[in-house]
Design a protein around this motif. Structure first.
Motif, PDB file in Angstrom:
ATOM      1  N   GLY A 246       0.817  -1.231   0.227  1.00  0.00           N
ATOM      2  CA  GLY A 246      -0.020  -0.227  -0.310  1.00  0.00           C
ATOM      3  C   GLY A 246       1.281   1.189  -0.004  1.00  0.00           C
ATOM      4  N   ASP A 247       1.557   1.442   1.000  1.00  0.00           N
ATOM      5  CA  ASP A 247       2.417   2.638   1.074  1.00  0.00           C
ATOM      6  C   ASP A 247       3.634   2.662   0.041  1.00  0.00           C
ATOM      7  N   LEU A 248       3.818   1.401  -1.128  1.00  0.00           N
ATOM      8  CA  LEU A 248       4.590   1.294  -1.731  1.00  0.00           C
ATOM      9  C   LEU A 248       4.084   1.871  -2.859  1.00  0.00           C
ATOM     10  N   VAL A 249       3.536   1.372  -3.382  1.00  0.00           N
ATOM     11  CA  VAL A 249       1.931   1.792  -4.682  1.00  0.00           C
ATOM     12  C   VAL A 249       1.852   3.389  -4.381  1.00  0.00           C
ATOM     13  N   ALA A 250       1.833   3.801  -3.138  1.00  0.00           N
ATOM     14  CA  ALA A 250       1.502   5.377  -2.995  1.00  0.00           C
ATOM     15  C   ALA A 250       2.167   6.037  -3.540  1.00  0.00           C
ATOM     16  N   THR A 251       3.821   6.124  -2.578  1.00  0.00           N
ATOM     17  CA  THR A 251       4.972   6.551  -2.476  1.00  0.00           C
ATOM     18  C   THR A 251       5.326   6.932  -4.079  1.00  0.00           C
ATOM     19  N   CYS A 252       5.161   5.933  -4.736  1.00  0.00           N
ATOM     20  CA  CYS A 252       6.389   5.676  -5.986  1.00  0.00           C
ATOM     21  C   CYS A 252       5.043   6.232  -6.715  1.00  0.00           C
ATOM     22  N   MET A 253       4.070   6.580  -7.610  1.00  0.00           N
ATOM     23  CA  MET A 253       3.166   6.893  -7.876  1.00  0.00           C
ATOM     24  C   MET A 253       2.217   8.181  -7.531  1.00  0.00           C
ATOM     25  N   SER A 254       2.698   8.761  -6.572  1.00  0.00           N
ATOM     26  CA  SER A 254       2.033  10.395  -6.725  1.00  0.00           C
ATOM     27  C   SER A 254       3.450  11.436  -6.761  1.00  0.00           C
ATOM     28  N   PRO A 255       2.561  11.969  -7.160  1.00  0.00           N
ATOM     29  CA  PRO A 255       3.541  13.607  -7.504  1.00  0.00           C
ATOM     30  C   PRO A 255       3.597  14.217  -6.212  1.00  0.00           C
ATOM     31  N   LEU A 256       2.925  13.754  -4.969  1.00  0.00           N
ATOM     32  CA  LEU A 256       2.921  13.917  -4.176  1.00  0.00           C
ATOM     33  C   LEU A 256       3.843  13.828  -3.205  1.00  0.00           C
ATOM     34  N   SER A 257       4.700  13.263  -3.118  1.00  0.00           N
ATOM     35  CA  SER A 257       5.602  12.106  -3.126  1.00  0.00           C
ATOM     36  C   SER A 257       7.187  12.864  -2.997  1.00  0.00           C
ATOM     37  N   ARG A 258       7.572  13.073  -1.709  1.00  0.00           N
ATOM     38  CA  ARG A 258       8.957  13.704  -1.604  1.00  0.00           C
ATOM     39  C   ARG A 258      10.041  13.233  -2.741  1.00  0.00           C
ATOM     40  N   ASN A 259       9.948  11.663  -2.491  1.00  0.00           N
ATOM     41  CA  ASN A 259      11.144  10.664  -2.688  1.00  0.00           C
ATOM     42  C   ASN A 259      10.704  10.961  -4.339  1.00  0.00           C
ATOM     43  N   ARG A 260       9.313  10.235  -4.911  1.00  0.00           N
ATOM     44  CA  ARG A 260       9.745   9.557  -6.497  1.00  0.00           C
ATOM     45  C   ARG A 260      10.228  11.124  -6.882  1.00  0.00           C
ATOM     46  N   THR A 261       9.450  12.353  -6.167  1.00  0.00           N
ATOM     47  CA  THR A 261       9.408  13.752  -6.925  1.00  0.00           C
ATOM     48  C   THR A 261      11.328  13.731  -6.675  1.00  0.00           C
ATOM     49  N   PHE A 262      11.970  13.304  -6.118  1.00  0.00           N
ATOM     50  CA  PHE A 262      13.547  14.026  -6.420  1.00  0.00           C
ATOM     51  C   PHE A 262      13.910  13.281  -7.528  1.00  0.00           C
ATOM     52  N   GLY A 263      13.413  12.073  -7.536  1.00  0.00           N
ATOM     53  CA  GLY A 263      13.895  10.715  -7.958  1.00  0.00           C
ATOM     54  C   GLY A 263      13.848  11.503  -9.711  1.00  0.00           C
ATOM     55  N   GLU A 264      13.080  12.338  -9.299  1.00  0.00           N
ATOM     56  CA  GLU A 264      12.669  12.468 -11.481  1.00  0.00           C
ATOM     57  C   GLU A 264      13.765  13.234 -10.955  1.00  0.00           C
ATOM     58  N   ARG A 265      13.359  14.430 -10.825  1.00  0.00           N
ATOM     59  CA  ARG A 265      14.450  15.413 -10.758  1.00  0.00           C
ATOM     60  C   ARG A 265      15.950  14.791 -12.014  1.00  0.00           C
ATOM     61  N   LEU A 266      16.785  14.066 -10.090  1.00  0.00           N
ATOM     62  CA  LEU A 266      17.465  13.217 -10.997  1.00  0.00           C
ATOM     63  C   LEU A 266      17.439  12.264 -12.139  1.00  0.00           C
ATOM     64  N   GLY A 267      16.447  12.093 -12.787  1.00  0.00           N
ATOM     65  CA  GLY A 267      16.469  11.567 -13.576  1.00  0.00           C
ATOM     66  C   GLY A 267      16.495  12.394 -15.256  1.00  0.00           C
ATOM     67  N   ARG A 268      16.073  13.674 -14.505  1.00  0.00           N
ATOM     68  CA  ARG A 268      16.054  15.099 -15.876  1.00  0.00           C
ATOM     69  C   ARG A 268      17.120  15.201 -16.251  1.00  0.00           C
ATOM     70  N   GLY A 269      18.434  15.057 -15.435  1.00  0.00           N
ATOM     71  CA  GLY A 269      19.572  15.737 -15.075  1.00  0.00           C
ATOM     72  C   GLY A 269      20.417  16.515 -13.830  1.00  0.00           C
ATOM     73  N   GLU A 270      19.347  16.781 -12.955  1.00  0.00           N
ATOM     74  CA  GLU A 270      19.734  17.353 -12.640  1.00  0.00           C
ATOM     75  C   GLU A 270      21.073  16.303 -11.518  1.00  0.00           C
ATOM     76  N   THR A 271      21.498  17.604 -10.481  1.00  0.00           N
ATOM     77  CA  THR A 271      22.986  17.195  -9.653  1.00  0.00           C
ATOM     78  C   THR A 271      21.842  16.329  -8.827  1.00  0.00           C
ATOM     79  N   LEU A 272      22.107  16.093  -7.394  1.00  0.00           N
ATOM     80  CA  LEU A 272      22.035  15.611  -6.415  1.00  0.00           C
ATOM     81  C   LEU A 272      21.757  17.094  -5.862  1.00  0.00           C
ATOM     82  N   ALA A 273      22.650  17.909  -5.555  1.00  0.00           N
ATOM     83  CA  ALA A 273      22.842  19.691  -5.183  1.00  0.00           C
ATOM     84  C   ALA A 273      21.986  20.703  -5.955  1.00  0.00           C
ATOM     85  N   GLN A 274      21.212  20.377  -7.005  1.00  0.00           N
ATOM     86  CA  GLN A 274      20.271  20.479  -7.478  1.00  0.00           C
ATOM     87  C   GLN A 274      18.712  20.254  -6.995  1.00  0.00           C
ATOM     88  N   ALA A 275      18.676  19.337  -6.988  1.00  0.00           N
ATOM     89  CA  ALA A 275      17.728  18.665  -6.497  1.00  0.00           C
ATOM     90  C   ALA A 275      17.423  18.947  -4.969  1.00  0.00           C
TER      91      ALA A 275
END
Length: 335
Positions: A246-275
């Motif tokens: 339950g928690d896994l699906v919510a955290t992986c799928m929602s744009p409200l999830s800080r971890n999912r959003t942070f990973g998305e920034r890394l995937g777009r090419g941002e550095t760790l510091a920029q994210a």
């Protein structure tokens, strides 16, 4: 009807404030400790915490304070709502103030870097409390949705079933439905690992991949999380429940999830510091926990390939594109 509890929540971020609201809506008197006096004043004077929950009015039974001693005085339940990697330091300062018989509740999801301990273990050690006095709340609990009164369910885990039931009663509302569980190991491992898998899913989104990729990462992420939990003594069924899948699906799928959003920034090419700068001080627990979980898995003889590549993207300069190719190029095997 059960009498109201006197409850302290230590930590006024988005989830701490939201859970304090849930407890107050359930009919309890709640003291919310916040670090900055201006935040306490805003909550008490206006009924809003605009920095973390803009637009959400807080109930009258919730009062904020910058004084931890005042917050925990005579509390029957003390909720710890600070980031996992700072829990030990904060709790060491609060320990002399804690009532002896209080139930100590962790909202933090992570594995401590220096010791590889789960949050309940850190609490029992630093507070010098029996593990039976420690509880965990975990589930598909995106703070903004819950604060808005959207229905959700969660898990209240504690080795002492009577305390689990008391906490369940204390946080039951028309929109927040808690279930009890005694498998602390499984609930905490699931909560820590889902943040790491959410980082991987965010990277996939940032790379432009779709739902097949996300589904594959969630499923294989659940598999490696379960392997680690079982190796540590967890009930495998916990990972199919609210705090696991339950928690896994919510955290992986929602744009409200800080971890999912942070990973998305890394995937777009941002550095760790920029994210991190773009996160505006909001903590993405998986960035640090990926390292401690990876080490815990190695010590336990458990293979966790997604966790491994997330650690290397965050801390060893592996790029998300090659990380995806590495996962796809692993040796073929039976599921």
């Amino acid at each position: 009807m059960a009498r109201p509890e006197r409850i302290a929540v230590l930590g006024g971020g988005s989830w701490g404030t939201t859970f304090a609201k849930v407890l107050a809506d359930a009919g309890n008197d709640v003291a919310l400790w916040v670090r900055r006096p201006e935040v306490a004043a805003e909550i008490n004077d206006t009924r809003f915490n605009s920095g973390y929950l803009p637009g959400i009015e807080l109930p009258e039974r919730l009062r904020a304070t910058g004084d931890a001693a005042e917050a925990v005085h005579a509390a029957e339940i003390v909720v710890l709502a600070v980031p996992s990697q700072s829990l030990r330091e904060n709790l060491a300062g609060w320990q002399p103030l804690l009532p002896d018989e209080a139930t100590l509740v962790s909202l933090s999801k992570g594995v401590e870097l220096s010791t590889l301990k789960r949050m309940s273990q850190v609490i029992a050690e630093v507070a010098d409390a029996p593990m039976e006095h420690v509880a965990v709340v975990s589930g598909p609990n995106l703070a903004k949705e819950i604060a808005a009164g959207q229905p959700t369910a969660t898990v209240v885990a504690c080795p002492d079933e009577e305390r689990a039931v008391a906490l369940q009663r204390a946080c039951s509302t028309s929109y927040f439905r808690p279930y009890t569980n005694t498998d602390m190991v499984g609930i905490e491992i699931a909560g820590a690992c889902k943040n790491v898998i959410a980082l991987a899913c965010g990277m996939a989104v940032g790379l432009g991949f779709g739902h097949n990729t996300m589904s594959s990462l969630i499923t294989r992420g659940l598999a490696e999380t379960t392997r680690l939990g079982v190796a540590l003594g967890a009930d495998p069924m916990s990972f199919a429940g609210l705090a696991g899948l339950g928690d896994l699906v919510a955290t992986c799928m929602s744009p409200l999830s800080r971890n999912r959003t942070f990973g998305e920034r890394l995937g777009r090419g941002e550095t760790l510091a920029q994210a991190q700068e773009a996160a505006h001080g909001q903590v993405s627990e998986g960035v640090k926990s990926c390292s401690s979980i990876r080490e815990l898995a190695a010590r336990s003889g458990v293979e966790m390939p997604i966790t491994d590549v997330v650690h290397r993207v965050c801390h060893e300069d592996l790029q998300p594109g090659p990380a995806a190719a590495e996962l796809l190029g692993r040796e073929r095997k039976s599921e």
